[in-house]
Design an enzyme around this catalytic site. Structure first.
Site, PDB file in Angstrom:
ATOM      1  N   LYS A  13       0.834  -1.218   0.000  1.00 36.47           N
ATOM      2  CA  LYS A  13       0.000   0.000   0.000  1.00 36.47           C
ATOM      3  C   LYS A  13       0.858   1.254   0.000  1.00 36.47           C
ATOM      4  O   LYS A  13       0.626   2.177  -0.760  1.00 36.47           O
ATOM      5  CB  LYS A  13      -0.886   0.066   1.258  1.00 36.47           C
ATOM      6  CG  LYS A  13      -1.985  -0.955   1.342  1.00 36.47           C
ATOM      7  CD  LYS A  13      -2.907  -0.652   2.540  1.00 36.47           C
ATOM      8  CE  LYS A  13      -2.176  -0.658   3.876  1.00 36.47           C
ATOM      9  NZ  LYS A  13      -1.685  -1.965   4.301  1.00 36.47           N
ATOM     10  N   ARG A  88      -9.072   2.088   9.460  1.00 38.58           N
ATOM     11  CA  ARG A  88      -8.733   0.697   9.761  1.00 38.58           C
ATOM     12  C   ARG A  88      -9.828   0.016  10.552  1.00 38.58           C
ATOM     13  O   ARG A  88      -9.729  -1.170  10.850  1.00 38.58           O
ATOM     14  CB  ARG A  88      -7.464   0.682  10.607  1.00 38.58           C
ATOM     15  CG  ARG A  88      -6.229   0.101   9.935  1.00 38.58           C
ATOM     16  CD  ARG A  88      -5.115   0.165  10.957  1.00 38.58           C
ATOM     17  NE  ARG A  88      -3.954  -0.586  10.603  1.00 38.58           N
ATOM     18  CZ  ARG A  88      -2.948  -0.119   9.878  1.00 38.58           C
ATOM     19  NH1 ARG A  88      -2.991   1.087   9.394  1.00 38.58           N
ATOM     20  NH2 ARG A  88      -1.903  -0.885   9.649  1.00 38.58           N
ATOM     21  N   ARG A 125      11.573  -6.893   5.328  1.00 40.24           N
ATOM     22  CA  ARG A 125      11.480  -5.452   5.046  1.00 40.24           C
ATOM     23  C   ARG A 125      12.451  -4.660   5.918  1.00 40.24           C
ATOM     24  O   ARG A 125      12.599  -4.915   7.101  1.00 40.24           O
ATOM     25  CB  ARG A 125      10.049  -4.982   5.315  1.00 40.24           C
ATOM     26  CG  ARG A 125       9.877  -3.477   5.187  1.00 40.24           C
ATOM     27  CD  ARG A 125       8.443  -3.087   4.939  1.00 40.24           C
ATOM     28  NE  ARG A 125       7.583  -3.311   6.090  1.00 40.24           N
ATOM     29  CZ  ARG A 125       6.276  -3.039   6.082  1.00 40.24           C
ATOM     30  NH1 ARG A 125       5.700  -2.594   4.981  1.00 40.24           N
ATOM     31  NH2 ARG A 125       5.556  -3.253   7.149  1.00 40.24           N
ATOM     32  N   ARG A 157      11.596  -2.410  11.277  1.00 38.87           N
ATOM     33  CA  ARG A 157      10.544  -1.871  12.127  1.00 38.87           C
ATOM     34  C   ARG A 157      10.292  -2.822  13.284  1.00 38.87           C
ATOM     35  O   ARG A 157      10.235  -4.028  13.101  1.00 38.87           O
ATOM     36  CB  ARG A 157       9.255  -1.737  11.310  1.00 38.87           C
ATOM     37  CG  ARG A 157       9.006  -0.344  10.820  1.00 38.87           C
ATOM     38  CD  ARG A 157       7.869  -0.299   9.845  1.00 38.87           C
ATOM     39  NE  ARG A 157       6.615  -0.823  10.391  1.00 38.87           N
ATOM     40  CZ  ARG A 157       5.461  -0.800   9.729  1.00 38.87           C
ATOM     41  NH1 ARG A 157       5.406  -0.297   8.516  1.00 38.87           N
ATOM     42  NH2 ARG A 157       4.369  -1.286  10.263  1.00 38.87           N
ATOM     43  N   ARG A 168      -0.621  -8.674  13.602  1.00 38.46           N
ATOM     44  CA  ARG A 168      -1.140  -7.601  12.738  1.00 38.46           C
ATOM     45  C   ARG A 168      -2.089  -8.158  11.677  1.00 38.46           C
ATOM     46  O   ARG A 168      -3.091  -7.534  11.348  1.00 38.46           O
ATOM     47  CB  ARG A 168       0.018  -6.859  12.076  1.00 38.46           C
ATOM     48  CG  ARG A 168       0.699  -5.894  13.038  1.00 38.46           C
ATOM     49  CD  ARG A 168       2.074  -5.492  12.576  1.00 38.46           C
ATOM     50  NE  ARG A 168       2.093  -4.806  11.308  1.00 38.46           N
ATOM     51  CZ  ARG A 168       3.168  -4.702  10.532  1.00 38.46           C
ATOM     52  NH1 ARG A 168       4.311  -5.247  10.920  1.00 38.46           N
ATOM     53  NH2 ARG A 168       3.094  -4.059   9.396  1.00 38.46           N
TER      54      ARG A 168
END
Ligand code: ADP
Length: 212
Positions: A13, A88, A125, A157, A168
């Site tokens: 996204k 969300r 990532r 992260r 998540r």
């Protein structure tokens, strides 16, 4: 043009929303980025959000809605924006309806990616201090220790560890995925895009849908 990018964490996204926002010359508004900024600056909001984000849970609606409403009131957002990471929850979507009337949006783009691919993507990532995001598999020569775009040192992260990613994803399925049906029932343009493939070809598919 008020646009929403929706999809699981790791769907791309952020990557796609940035590119499409640049093409359309409207701001890319990512609540996750704004919250991480608040955490790193140690603001009141950041102090409240930090532990919640590290667990991969959602920051309470009232805090996120307040932050987002302030952001979209700024001049640069007057002609439209791309929302990434907001709404969300149904409660957050209702806040957009209250603010703008109707569904609060002109179009929604859903990026689909399956759960195994998401875990692979997110666990590899890395980010750098200049805001570049990449995957270790795409920068093998550096093993992800330095940014492949600017050479800055990189980090993972806090919420990109495998166990947190699973949480998540669970939160996404339970609280955010219902927004797909929510927006399908509203009078807005609705597009589904396959999030697996080349970054450029996915951007092209989104642009073609938005500007036929
Ligand atoms: P991703 O899409 O990869 O999960 P984001 O950067 O959008 O990541 O969000 C990171 C974290 O920030 C979320 O897991 C959540 O804790 C918090 N967050 C971001 N946006 C919202 C939101 N709209 N409502 C509640 N929490 C949010």
């Amino acid at each position: 043009m008020r646009l929403l990018f929706l999809g699981p964490p790791g769907a791309g996204k952020g990557t796609q929303a940035k590119r499409v926002a640049a093409n359309l010359e409207i701001p890319h508004i990512a609540t996750g980025d704004m919250l991480r900024q608040a955490v790193s600056e140690g603001t009141d909001l950041g102090l409240k959000a930090r532990a919640i984000m590290e667990r991969g849970d959602l920051v309470p609606d009232d805090l996120v809605i307040g932050m987002l409403m302030e952001r979209i009131a700024r001049d640069d957002a007057s002609a439209g924006f791309i929302l990434d990471g907001f709404p969300r929850t149904i409660g957050q979507a209702a806040a957009l309806e209250d603010r703008f009337g109707g569904a609060g949006l002109d179009a929604a783009v859903v990026i689909d990616v399956d759960s195994d691919e998401i875990v692979r993507r997110i666990s590899g990532r890395r980010m750098c201090g200049n805001g570049h995001v990449f995957h270790v598999d795409d920068a093998p020569s550096t093993e992800g220790d330095t940014c492949d775009q600017c050479g800055e040192p990189t980090y993972q992260r806090e919420d990109d560890q495998v166990e947190t990613v699973r949480n998540r994803l669970g939160v996404y399925r339970e609280l955010t995925e219902p927004l797909i049906a929510f927006y399908q029932d509203r009078q807005i343009d609705f597009y589904r895009v396959d999030g697996v493939g080349g970054v450029d070809s996915i951007t092209d598919a989104i642009m073609a849908a938005l500007r036929p």
